[in-house]
Design an enzyme around this catalytic site. Structure first.
Site, short mmCIF file in Angstrom:
data_model
loop_
_atom_site.label_atom_id
_atom_site.label_comp_id
_atom_site.label_asym_id
_atom_site.label_seq_id
_atom_site.Cartn_x
_atom_site.Cartn_y
_atom_site.Cartn_z
N MET A 152 0.79 -1.22 0.00
CA MET A 152 0.00 0.00 0.00
C MET A 152 0.83 1.28 0.00
O MET A 152 0.28 2.37 -0.17
CB MET A 152 -0.96 0.02 1.20
CG MET A 152 -0.31 -0.07 2.56
SD MET A 152 0.31 1.49 3.27
CE MET A 152 -1.23 2.37 3.54
N TYR A 153 2.15 1.19 0.14
CA TYR A 153 2.97 2.40 0.08
C TYR A 153 2.96 2.92 -1.35
O TYR A 153 3.50 2.29 -2.26
CB TYR A 153 4.41 2.11 0.52
CG TYR A 153 4.59 1.69 1.96
CD1 TYR A 153 3.60 1.94 2.92
CD2 TYR A 153 5.74 1.06 2.38
CE1 TYR A 153 3.77 1.56 4.24
CE2 TYR A 153 5.92 0.68 3.70
CZ TYR A 153 4.93 0.93 4.62
OH TYR A 153 5.10 0.53 5.94
N ASP A 154 2.32 4.04 -1.54
CA ASP A 154 2.16 4.62 -2.88
C ASP A 154 1.49 3.66 -3.85
O ASP A 154 1.82 3.63 -5.04
CB ASP A 154 3.51 5.07 -3.44
CG ASP A 154 3.84 6.50 -3.08
OD1 ASP A 154 3.02 7.15 -2.40
OD2 ASP A 154 4.90 6.99 -3.49
#
Length: 333
Positions: free
Chosen positions: A58-60
């Protein structure tokens, strides 16, 4: 660089983990770095002996995994020379079911992470949070199937309550499934609530601790102000820090800065040295958007604090509301 096995497993990791959350799409956050900007920092970490790297799907929305995979393939001669960790749980789109820890999502998310990382296996696959809508048995069975398929080597967990970790471990043991070998939790000199139950649980279960936010989102570097905001791009534009830390935490910062002056070391080095010395802690996960951030973390590896200094650092601490584990959704009345 020192190395250690992760908990009771045989997985060897560097005593410093480079967090990759800050690398991805520069347009999403002012302090994010794209691939070219991240390259010299990651290269410096590799040259210093760092072998463990942590990201999440989910990071970026996957951009961090893409940058992570590209840089590790570029900077290491062999896939066996590094440990890559990623996570699953948070939404990756607005589609129904594209989140959580159901078997469907866990298996699909692992395949997607493998594609973005450009590798055939994930060394440490972690559940990012506890899923109150999916039975933990379903999740642990799905994770076990990934290990048995060769797509994942080890399993880890992140912020949750100690009873949840104990339940997951018990379910896995009862069925002969692979158990969690690591806990990535919110733990630093300004937030020590994990010492009450989670750390003793991890020590009992042979689970290695990989603390995130070891510098309290910049609070323990001296870049934040009592009245709010800060002197760096992130500290001046990081609303989450305002909810995790309050004015009373600056008493801890004051003690930290006093000790740092006496030791002729930056506050960040002292805070990291304290964290690395805590029982059960294998390696802090350190984010770096400047080479100086990484150099502080590396320099902290050779700093040992005596008992009197530790007592002075810990004395100003005040209890906090729980930060990290998610509470169950409220039932409608």
């Amino acid at each position: 660089m020192d190395y250690a096995t992760l908990g009771s497993s045989g997985l060897v990791v560097s005593r410093l983990v480079l967090g990759m959350m800050s690398y991805g799409d520069h347009s999403s956050r002012a302090w994010h770095l794209d691939l070219d900007a991240a390259r010299p920092i990651v290269r410096h970490a590799v040259e210093a002996g760092v072998t463990a790297f942590d990201t999440a799907d989910m990071y970026d929305r996957g951009a961090s995994e893409e940058v992570t995979g590209a840089l590790l393939r570029e900077l290491f001669a062999s896939r066996d020379d590094y440990v890559v960790a990623t996570k699953v749980y948070y939404p990756m789109s607005d589609r129904p079911g594209d989140a959580g820890l159901s078997r469907k999502h866990v298996l699909a998310a692992a395949d997607a992470s493998l594609r973005r990382l450009g590798t055939d296996h994930i060394d440490l696959y972690q559940i990012h949070r506890w899923d109150y809508t999916t039975p933990i048995g379903e999740t642990m069975e799905a994770l076990d199937s990934l290990v048995r398929a060769g797509k994942v080597r080890y399993l880890g967990a992140s912020s949750m309550f100690a009873w949840q970790l104990a339940k997951a471990q018990q379910v896995a043991e009862r069925h002969g499934w692979h158990r969690f070998v690591s806990m990535q939790n919110h733990y630093n000199l300004a937030y020590r609530e994990e010492e009450r139950e989670m750390l003793p649980c991890c020590l009992d279960q042979g689970v290695g601790v990989l603390p995130y936010s070891p510098l309290a989102r910049g609070l323990l570097t001296g870049t934040r102000r009592r009245e709010g905001g800060g002197t760096t791009a992130r500290s001046a534009n990081d609303p989450a820090a305002g909810t995790a830390y309050g004015a009373e935490d600056f008493d801890v910062v004051d003690a930290l800065c006093e000790v740092a002056r006496e030791l002729a070391r930056p506050p960040a080095q002292v805070a990291l040295a304290w964290l690395r010395s805590r029982p059960g802690v294998i390696a802090p996960i350190v984010g770096a958007t400047r080479l100086a951030h990484l150099e502080d973390a590396i320099s902290a590896l050779d700093l040992a604090l005596d008992d009197d200094v530790v007592a002075r650092l810990e004395a100003p601490y005040r209890p906090h509301a729980v930060s990290g584990p998610e509470l169950p959704p409220r039932e409608p009345r």
